[in-house]
Design a protein around this motif. Sequence first.
Motif, short mmCIF file in Angstrom:
data_model
loop_
_atom_site.label_atom_id
_atom_site.label_comp_id
_atom_site.label_asym_id
_atom_site.label_seq_id
_atom_site.Cartn_x
_atom_site.Cartn_y
_atom_site.Cartn_z
N PHE A 68 0.83 -1.21 0.00
CA PHE A 68 0.00 0.00 0.00
C PHE A 68 0.87 1.26 0.00
CE2 PHE A 68 -2.35 3.23 2.49
CZ PHE A 68 -3.43 3.42 1.64
N LEU A 69 1.86 1.31 0.89
CA LEU A 69 2.71 2.49 0.98
C LEU A 69 3.58 2.67 -0.26
CD1 LEU A 69 3.79 2.24 4.72
CD2 LEU A 69 2.27 3.95 3.71
N HIS A 70 3.96 1.57 -0.89
CA HIS A 70 4.82 1.64 -2.08
C HIS A 70 4.15 2.42 -3.21
CE1 HIS A 70 7.50 0.22 -5.31
NE2 HIS A 70 8.33 -0.13 -4.34
N ASP A 71 2.82 2.44 -3.22
CA ASP A 71 2.09 3.15 -4.27
C ASP A 71 1.11 4.14 -3.66
OD1 ASP A 71 1.41 3.79 -6.92
OD2 ASP A 71 -0.21 2.33 -6.96
N LEU A 72 1.53 4.80 -2.59
CA LEU A 72 0.64 5.76 -1.94
C LEU A 72 0.22 6.88 -2.90
CD1 LEU A 72 -0.65 6.18 0.85
CD2 LEU A 72 1.28 7.67 1.43
N THR A 73 1.10 7.24 -3.83
CA THR A 73 0.74 8.30 -4.79
C THR A 73 -0.39 7.86 -5.73
OG1 THR A 73 2.52 7.55 -6.26
CG2 THR A 73 3.00 9.39 -4.79
N GLY A 74 -0.69 6.58 -5.75
CA GLY A 74 -1.83 6.13 -6.53
C GLY A 74 -3.14 6.73 -6.03
N LEU A 75 -3.15 7.18 -4.77
CA LEU A 75 -4.35 7.78 -4.20
C LEU A 75 -4.49 9.26 -4.56
CD1 LEU A 75 -4.40 6.24 -0.60
CD2 LEU A 75 -5.77 5.57 -2.57
N VAL A 76 -3.50 9.79 -5.27
CA VAL A 76 -3.60 11.18 -5.71
C VAL A 76 -4.43 11.21 -6.99
CG1 VAL A 76 -2.35 13.25 -6.43
CG2 VAL A 76 -1.36 11.73 -4.70
N VAL A 77 -5.71 11.50 -6.84
CA VAL A 77 -6.66 11.53 -7.95
C VAL A 77 -7.23 12.95 -8.02
CG1 VAL A 77 -8.73 10.52 -8.96
CG2 VAL A 77 -7.21 9.11 -7.55
N GLY A 78 -6.97 13.63 -9.11
CA GLY A 78 -7.39 15.01 -9.26
C GLY A 78 -8.91 15.18 -9.19
N PRO A 79 -9.38 16.39 -8.89
CA PRO A 79 -10.82 16.62 -8.70
C PRO A 79 -11.66 16.42 -9.96
CG PRO A 79 -9.61 18.69 -8.72
CD PRO A 79 -8.58 17.61 -8.65
N ASP A 80 -11.03 16.48 -11.13
CA ASP A 80 -11.78 16.33 -12.38
C ASP A 80 -11.66 14.93 -12.98
OD1 ASP A 80 -12.56 19.02 -12.28
OD2 ASP A 80 -10.66 19.63 -13.20
N GLU A 81 -11.00 14.02 -12.25
CA GLU A 81 -10.74 12.69 -12.80
C GLU A 81 -11.84 11.70 -12.44
OE1 GLU A 81 -8.31 12.58 -14.93
OE2 GLU A 81 -8.12 14.67 -14.35
N PRO A 82 -12.08 10.69 -13.31
CA PRO A 82 -13.04 9.63 -12.95
C PRO A 82 -12.63 8.94 -11.66
CG PRO A 82 -12.42 9.50 -15.27
CD PRO A 82 -11.49 10.50 -14.65
N ARG A 83 -13.59 8.72 -10.79
CA ARG A 83 -13.30 8.10 -9.50
C ARG A 83 -14.02 6.77 -9.39
NH1 ARG A 83 -11.32 11.32 -5.12
NH2 ARG A 83 -10.47 13.25 -5.98
N PRO A 84 -13.31 5.75 -8.96
CA PRO A 84 -13.93 4.43 -8.88
C PRO A 84 -14.66 4.22 -7.57
CG PRO A 84 -11.66 4.29 -8.19
CD PRO A 84 -11.90 5.74 -8.57
N ASP A 85 -15.45 3.18 -7.52
CA ASP A 85 -16.01 2.67 -6.28
C ASP A 85 -15.10 1.53 -5.84
OD1 ASP A 85 -17.45 1.75 -4.16
OD2 ASP A 85 -19.23 1.20 -5.28
N LEU A 86 -14.20 1.81 -4.90
CA LEU A 86 -13.15 0.86 -4.54
C LEU A 86 -12.92 0.87 -3.04
CD1 LEU A 86 -10.69 -1.01 -5.20
CD2 LEU A 86 -9.34 1.09 -5.46
N THR A 87 -12.92 -0.32 -2.45
CA THR A 87 -12.53 -0.50 -1.05
C THR A 87 -11.16 -1.16 -1.01
OG1 THR A 87 -14.84 -0.77 -0.37
CG2 THR A 87 -13.14 -1.52 1.16
N ILE A 88 -10.21 -0.52 -0.35
CA ILE A 88 -8.87 -1.08 -0.19
C ILE A 88 -8.73 -1.54 1.25
CG2 ILE A 88 -6.39 -0.67 -0.36
CD1 ILE A 88 -6.99 1.59 -2.32
N VAL A 89 -8.62 -2.84 1.45
CA VAL A 89 -8.42 -3.40 2.79
C VAL A 89 -6.92 -3.61 2.97
CG1 VAL A 89 -8.93 -5.33 4.34
CG2 VAL A 89 -10.68 -4.52 2.74
#
Length: 552
Positions: free
Chosen positions: A438-459
């Motif tokens: 999870f921490l190795h790709d923490l920047t994956g959570l940087v999603v701009g305000p105009d970008e498509p957003r998924p319905d995703l639960t990360i456990v």
Amino acid sequence: MNPSTALATVLVDELVASGLTDAVLAPGSRNAPLALALHAADAAGRLRLHVRIDERTAGFLALGLARGSGRPVVVVTTSGTAVANLHPAVLEAAHGGVPLIVLSADRPPWLRDVGANQTVDQRGLFGPALRWFHEFPVSQRRSGQQAHWRSMIGRAWAAASGAAAVPGPVHLNLPLAEPLLPDADPDWPEPLVGRGGPWTTAVATAAADGPAVPAPEPGERVLFLADLTHPWTALVADAGHLVVTEAGGAAGRAVLGTGMHLLAAPAFLDRARPDRVIVLGRPTLFRSVQALLADPRVTVDVVAHPAGYADPAGHVRAVAPGLPDLTEQPDQQWAARWRDADAAAGKAVSDVLDGLELTSSTRLARELVGLLADRATLVLGSSQPPRDVALATRARGGVRVVANRGVAGIDGTVSTAIGVALAAGAGPTVALLGDLTFLHDLTGLVVGPDEPRPDLTIVVSNNDGGAIFGTLESGRPDHADAFERVFGTPHAVDLGAAVTALGHRHTQVRTRDELARALDNPGGIRVVEVRTTRTDLPQTLSRLSEAVRAAV
């Protein structure tokens, strides 16, 4: 119109005509013509554009979109190190058979080898990982060029899709000369949009089920062995055949849910060894699997494309992309022995896990898979989570398992999961990751305000380090002095603070009921943290192994 704008316009137009639905862009200066062409196509509803500030994240987002949809996805970068940051995703696409098209902007050739800024030789950057490479000539203001431009897109689409071999990554390098932004003159010597090539049909009709491996003989002791994500696993099991799978019970109701345990039980395997193993895909998680496939007493056939199968032992007899005829059933007395052992092993596993709390990553995997809704997609990180799923889950249907098992790195897994969720159908998408992944790709959570957003639960199974190393040779007592710092690698990161800072929801759960409520809370990206332990993992796995061996 300037030549760079014209080239970008035609390439995006032809990609859409070929079937492109999603493109990922990491912005820059040199790739400005492509960025503007993609933005225009997105605004017109011709494709869906995803923008990311980190090229490695962009690459794995594109990989996830391609995994989730089964179609090629384009990732676009500027020049220099931006392209190099795609290499991990390209390698995963190459080994995992994922259709990925890299579209990299470059300096024109006259700026190479003269010390120009942000200029490297991008032509051989990905080496032998590619299915195909092409560098476009620098575009000029004249007619007659777009036939070549469109033709190269068609070739790239076919190569990425696996029309002639296994799907995988393609690299198109675009030397772009200034000016890079549109000028006031919209004219060009010929029309630039509206010509779709014939390649889409050819790709769509490429035979995926071609020749098959030999069918089972009447009464033959045949065991099917499936990798973590193979789509035909449940189909074969539902046809009455014995199937053990790296996905454990998550692969379907009819599979042998404790198959990985049974393969690691020597006394049982000596009594019930198959005559033949038919491999579905590329299983790589467990040493017991590799031992069985290397056994000279067992005939091994592989259902895979001949250009993309695994055979470390050099023991495979036949390879073909199609399933064999499943009409003939295996030796029924022998098959009953496996099914009886599976039932006994399943009870033994449950007895052990029932005595553990959710702080055990293995118990967490069992509960999570059991709680998933029908038609759910489960994205698994590398290292311990897929092993926990294989060893702990009860057989159930309705779950699609996705993972980056091509080269099995922890790179870009958050971005991959977001891509899979964006491409998924009606069911929910849930990812199970370790904290380091999870921490190795923490920047994956940087999603701009105009970008498509998924319905995703990360456990996130957070054990503050790398639990799997305690189960390997590195966890032996003679390495104890160095273990915690160089293998255990504690990080002490407050995951909740990090997730909240990046604009997403975070919750921490401690029980099965709390986990169930967290999964039933859809909307956007949310991170569910479960504090697990890592020091007791070797003992838990040993108890499971001993219990199964005693039961069978």
